[in-house]
Motif scaffolding. Structure first.
Motif, PDB file in Angstrom:
ATOM      1  N   GLU A 106    -141.082 -82.400 -92.079  1.00  0.00           N
ATOM      2  CA  GLU A 106    -139.921 -83.298 -92.197  1.00  0.00           C
ATOM      3  C   GLU A 106    -139.523 -83.461 -93.668  1.00  0.00           C
ATOM      4  N   ALA A 148    -137.939 -78.084 -87.848  1.00  0.00           N
ATOM      5  CA  ALA A 148    -137.682 -79.353 -88.554  1.00  0.00           C
ATOM      6  C   ALA A 148    -136.482 -79.200 -89.479  1.00  0.00           C
ATOM      7  N   ALA A 152    -132.489 -80.832 -89.114  1.00  0.00           N
ATOM      8  CA  ALA A 152    -131.929 -81.692 -90.163  1.00  0.00           C
ATOM      9  C   ALA A 152    -130.566 -81.209 -90.655  1.00  0.00           C
TER      10      ALA A 152
END
Ligand code: 13P
Length: 248
Positions: A106, A148, A152
């Motif tokens: 992340e 991840a 995003a």
């Protein structure tokens, strides 16, 4: 047709005198090359790259970037600062950052977003450890690392990133992935990108990193989904780095 790209990751190596010798050796030897090339250097040497590489075919970049734009974050370097020194690229989520600085998938995704927001091209690094490969987890691990980042980003931005597949067991060990092992991982990653943006999957450059040298570069680069290299040790000697660029 995707263009080939060779990036040297200097890691924490260099000094001003040695850098000048290395950079001038690269620039002087760059004739008849079929690849774009760049060096990702320690932050204190970005100004030196700007002074010595501006106007040459060699681009430069950072090795890490903060998720923050500015403020009370001692020791961090923002994407805008990298841009201020003419950087084109920044590595995001190199396995050494993930291992020694506990960077999560992340956090790497947030770094990728910060880099894009400042106009940098993030080079998102993914790769499995030897234990993960032996446990049959390679695809799960690299897909999780990539997913991840994909989660995003708006779909349009997926085309603006570069990926690097760097199996941890091949980094600095002399144990290069075979062309088939590397190709399998690259093809898999390209399919993962396609699940978010099919057009971007066709154009996104996926670099291989892990003990790439002049002797093994040609065979690796000949694989259909390998679009270049992210080079550690062999990027510290101009003849080796040029040998890889010329293998394209
Ligand atoms: P080596 O080429 O030294 O194996 O390092 C690869 C790497 O980590 C580049 O980012």
């Amino acid at each position: 047709m995707r263009h080939k790209l060779v990036i040297g990751n200097w890691k924490m190596n260099g000094n001003r005198a040695a850098n000048t010798a290395l950079l001038s050796g690269i620039v002087a030897g760059l004739n008849d090359f079929g690849a774009d090339c760049a060096v990702c250097v320690p932050a204190p040497y970005l100004a030196q790259c700007q002074a010595e590489l501006a106007g040459t075919p060699v681009a430069w970049g950072g090795q890490d970037v903060s998720i923050h734009a500015d403020g009370a974050y001692t020791g961090e370097v923002s994407a805008a600062m990298l841009r201020d020194f003419g950087a084109t690229y920044v590595l995001c989520g190199h396995s050494e950052r993930r291992a020694y600085h506990h960077e999560s998938n992340e956090l790497v995704a947030q770094k990728t977003v910060a880099a894009l927001a400042a106009g940098l091209t993030p080079v998102v690094c993914v790769g499995e450890s030897l234990a993960q490969r032996e446990a049959g987890q390679t695809e799960d691990v690299i897909c999780g690392q990539l997913q991840a980042v994909l989660d995003a980003l708006p779909a349009d931005d997926v085309a603006k990133i570069i990926l690097a597949y760097e199996p941890v067991w091949a980094i600095g060990t002399g144990q290069t992935a075979t062309p088939q092992i590397a190709q399998d991982a690259h093809g898999f990653l390209r399919n993962c990108v396609a699940s978010k943006n099919a057009a971007a999957a066709a154009t996104v450059q996926i670099l291989y990193g892990g003990s790439m040298k002049p002797e093994n570069a040609k065979e690796l680069m000949a694989q259909p989904d390998i679009d270049g290299g992210l080079i550690g040790g062999a990027a510290l000697k101009s003849t080796d780095f040029l040998g890889i660029i010329q293998a394209v």
